[in-house]
Design a protein around this motif. Structure first.
Motif, mmCIF file in Angstrom:
data_model
loop_
_atom_site.group_PDB
_atom_site.id
_atom_site.type_symbol
_atom_site.label_atom_id
_atom_site.label_comp_id
_atom_site.label_asym_id
_atom_site.label_seq_id
_atom_site.Cartn_x
_atom_site.Cartn_y
_atom_site.Cartn_z
ATOM 1 N N HIS A 24 -113.332 67.268 34.324
ATOM 2 C CA HIS A 24 -112.206 67.037 32.840
ATOM 3 C C HIS A 24 -111.620 67.513 32.836
ATOM 4 O O HIS A 24 -110.956 67.040 31.263
ATOM 5 C CB HIS A 24 -113.234 66.339 32.702
ATOM 6 C CG HIS A 24 -113.812 65.095 32.528
ATOM 7 N ND1 HIS A 24 -115.525 64.400 32.460
ATOM 8 C CD2 HIS A 24 -113.565 63.956 33.498
ATOM 9 C CE1 HIS A 24 -115.399 63.220 33.200
ATOM 10 N NE2 HIS A 24 -114.558 62.680 33.887
ATOM 11 N N ASN A 26 -109.254 71.356 31.680
ATOM 12 C CA ASN A 26 -107.890 72.121 31.811
ATOM 13 C C ASN A 26 -108.556 73.420 31.842
ATOM 14 O O ASN A 26 -109.507 73.847 32.199
ATOM 15 C CB ASN A 26 -106.685 71.830 30.681
ATOM 16 C CG ASN A 26 -107.075 72.301 29.326
ATOM 17 O OD1 ASN A 26 -108.766 73.617 29.469
ATOM 18 N ND2 ASN A 26 -106.696 71.929 28.132
ATOM 19 N N GLY A 34 -104.652 64.492 28.898
ATOM 20 C CA GLY A 34 -104.164 63.672 30.068
ATOM 21 C C GLY A 34 -105.034 62.606 30.220
ATOM 22 O O GLY A 34 -105.308 61.433 30.692
ATOM 23 N N ARG A 35 -106.334 63.405 30.645
ATOM 24 C CA ARG A 35 -107.825 62.708 31.169
ATOM 25 C C ARG A 35 -108.035 61.740 29.892
ATOM 26 O O ARG A 35 -108.899 60.231 30.424
ATOM 27 C CB ARG A 35 -109.250 63.606 31.131
ATOM 28 C CG ARG A 35 -109.975 62.811 31.622
ATOM 29 C CD ARG A 35 -109.882 62.280 33.032
ATOM 30 N NE ARG A 35 -109.561 62.839 33.999
ATOM 31 C CZ ARG A 35 -109.766 63.438 35.252
ATOM 32 N NH1 ARG A 35 -111.716 63.391 35.392
ATOM 33 N NH2 ARG A 35 -109.618 63.956 36.722
ATOM 34 N N MET A 37 -106.248 60.654 27.263
ATOM 35 C CA MET A 37 -105.169 59.866 27.747
ATOM 36 C C MET A 37 -105.777 58.636 28.584
ATOM 37 O O MET A 37 -105.087 57.620 27.772
ATOM 38 C CB MET A 37 -103.263 59.794 27.882
ATOM 39 C CG MET A 37 -102.748 61.423 26.273
ATOM 40 S SD MET A 37 -101.767 61.882 26.495
ATOM 41 C CE MET A 37 -100.801 60.818 27.669
ATOM 42 N N GLU A 38 -105.821 58.943 29.068
ATOM 43 C CA GLU A 38 -106.411 57.475 30.520
ATOM 44 C C GLU A 38 -107.549 56.830 29.938
ATOM 45 O O GLU A 38 -107.009 55.620 30.375
ATOM 46 C CB GLU A 38 -106.129 59.038 32.170
ATOM 47 C CG GLU A 38 -107.138 57.666 33.328
ATOM 48 C CD GLU A 38 -107.008 58.420 34.134
ATOM 49 O OE1 GLU A 38 -108.456 57.556 35.088
ATOM 50 O OE2 GLU A 38 -107.476 59.207 34.359
ATOM 51 N N TRP A 39 -108.099 57.949 29.470
ATOM 52 C CA TRP A 39 -109.463 57.011 28.787
ATOM 53 C C TRP A 39 -109.060 56.041 28.043
ATOM 54 O O TRP A 39 -109.375 54.855 27.559
ATOM 55 C CB TRP A 39 -110.637 57.956 28.308
ATOM 56 C CG TRP A 39 -111.340 58.700 29.885
ATOM 57 C CD1 TRP A 39 -111.356 58.333 30.524
ATOM 58 C CD2 TRP A 39 -112.155 59.537 29.285
ATOM 59 N NE1 TRP A 39 -111.543 58.967 31.605
ATOM 60 C CE2 TRP A 39 -112.532 59.897 31.095
ATOM 61 C CE3 TRP A 39 -111.860 60.449 28.598
ATOM 62 C CZ2 TRP A 39 -113.145 61.347 31.079
ATOM 63 C CZ3 TRP A 39 -112.787 61.882 28.641
ATOM 64 C CH2 TRP A 39 -113.608 61.642 30.486
ATOM 65 N N ASP A 41 -106.168 54.114 27.581
ATOM 66 C CA ASP A 41 -105.223 53.668 27.768
ATOM 67 C C ASP A 41 -106.152 52.433 28.754
ATOM 68 O O ASP A 41 -106.231 51.026 28.384
ATOM 69 C CB ASP A 41 -104.031 53.956 28.753
ATOM 70 C CG ASP A 41 -103.043 53.022 29.418
ATOM 71 O OD1 ASP A 41 -102.864 52.359 29.029
ATOM 72 O OD2 ASP A 41 -103.085 53.315 30.380
ATOM 73 N N GLU A 42 -107.386 52.702 29.530
ATOM 74 C CA GLU A 42 -108.278 51.671 29.993
ATOM 75 C C GLU A 42 -108.942 51.082 28.918
ATOM 76 O O GLU A 42 -109.106 50.036 28.934
ATOM 77 C CB GLU A 42 -109.348 52.962 31.066
ATOM 78 C CG GLU A 42 -110.108 52.082 31.397
ATOM 79 C CD GLU A 42 -110.908 52.479 32.155
ATOM 80 O OE1 GLU A 42 -111.974 52.084 32.851
ATOM 81 O OE2 GLU A 42 -110.320 53.733 32.848
ATOM 82 N N THR A 58 -99.568 47.911 29.772
ATOM 83 C CA THR A 58 -99.468 48.868 28.090
ATOM 84 C C THR A 58 -97.212 48.697 28.566
ATOM 85 O O THR A 58 -96.892 49.281 29.225
ATOM 86 C CB THR A 58 -99.976 50.777 29.057
ATOM 87 O OG1 THR A 58 -101.251 50.184 29.230
ATOM 88 C CG2 THR A 58 -99.511 50.971 27.609
ATOM 89 N N THR A 96 -111.322 58.006 19.156
ATOM 90 C CA THR A 96 -112.175 58.806 19.980
ATOM 91 C C THR A 96 -112.963 60.115 18.820
ATOM 92 O O THR A 96 -112.545 61.143 18.261
ATOM 93 C CB THR A 96 -111.525 59.746 20.961
ATOM 94 O OG1 THR A 96 -110.286 58.275 21.558
ATOM 95 C CG2 THR A 96 -112.133 60.153 22.397
#
Length: 159
Positions: A24, A26, A34-35, A37-39, A41-42, A58, A96
């Protein structure tokens, strides 16, 4: 089965905990944005699915504010909840936090996303109204109306 035409904010809240692992991170040893952001969005998608009882897409990320970093082995807590609904769209706030071992949560990110309920053909469909129960929910609803107006103005100006 007929869908419910009004639902409470509390009926679709999602809370999810993830421990940060090496994959996870960088190159700087922090949680890759980016990870996260993925979480986010999910989580927003799951909130929207719970509320709309349908597939969702989305449409936009209205705001994504990184407050501080997170590192390997940190516990990340994502909390998503509805703040505003239109006819087919839903605004979802995802907060978060990094949670320490003693349970103290420190905010690291806040995001607002717009999701749209769609039928099996991808056509937008109506979503249940949102039943506001608390002063906090009312304040978030009013702020959501203002954000919707700002999004419309930005679209008009080509943003």
């Amino acid at each position: 089965m007929e869908k419910v035409r009004e639902k409470k904010v509390s009926e679709s809240i999602i809370e999810h905990v993830i421990q940060i692992r090496p994959e996870h991170l960088n190159g700087g040893g922090r949680l890759f944005g980016g990870r996260l952001m993925e979480w986010i969005d999910e989580i927003a998608g799951l909130v929207a699915i719970r509320h709309s009882q349908s597939n969702v897409i989305t449409a936009s990320v209205d705001n994504l504010k990184f407050i501080r970093g997170a590192f390997q082995n940190d516990l990340i807590v994502l909390i998503g909840k509805l703040t505003y609904v239109g006819r087919t769209s839903m605004e979802i706030r995802v907060d978060t936090y990094v949670e320490s071992l003693d349970g103290i949560r420190r905010p690291i990110n806040r995001a607002y996303l717009i999701l749209v309920a769609v039928d099996k053909n991808g056509t937008p469909q109506e979503v249940p109204r949102l039943q506001i129960e608390t002063e906090s929910e009312r304040a978030e609803w009013e702020a959501g109306k203002r954000r919707k107006e700002m999004r419309a103005q930005r679209a008009k100006e080509g943003f």
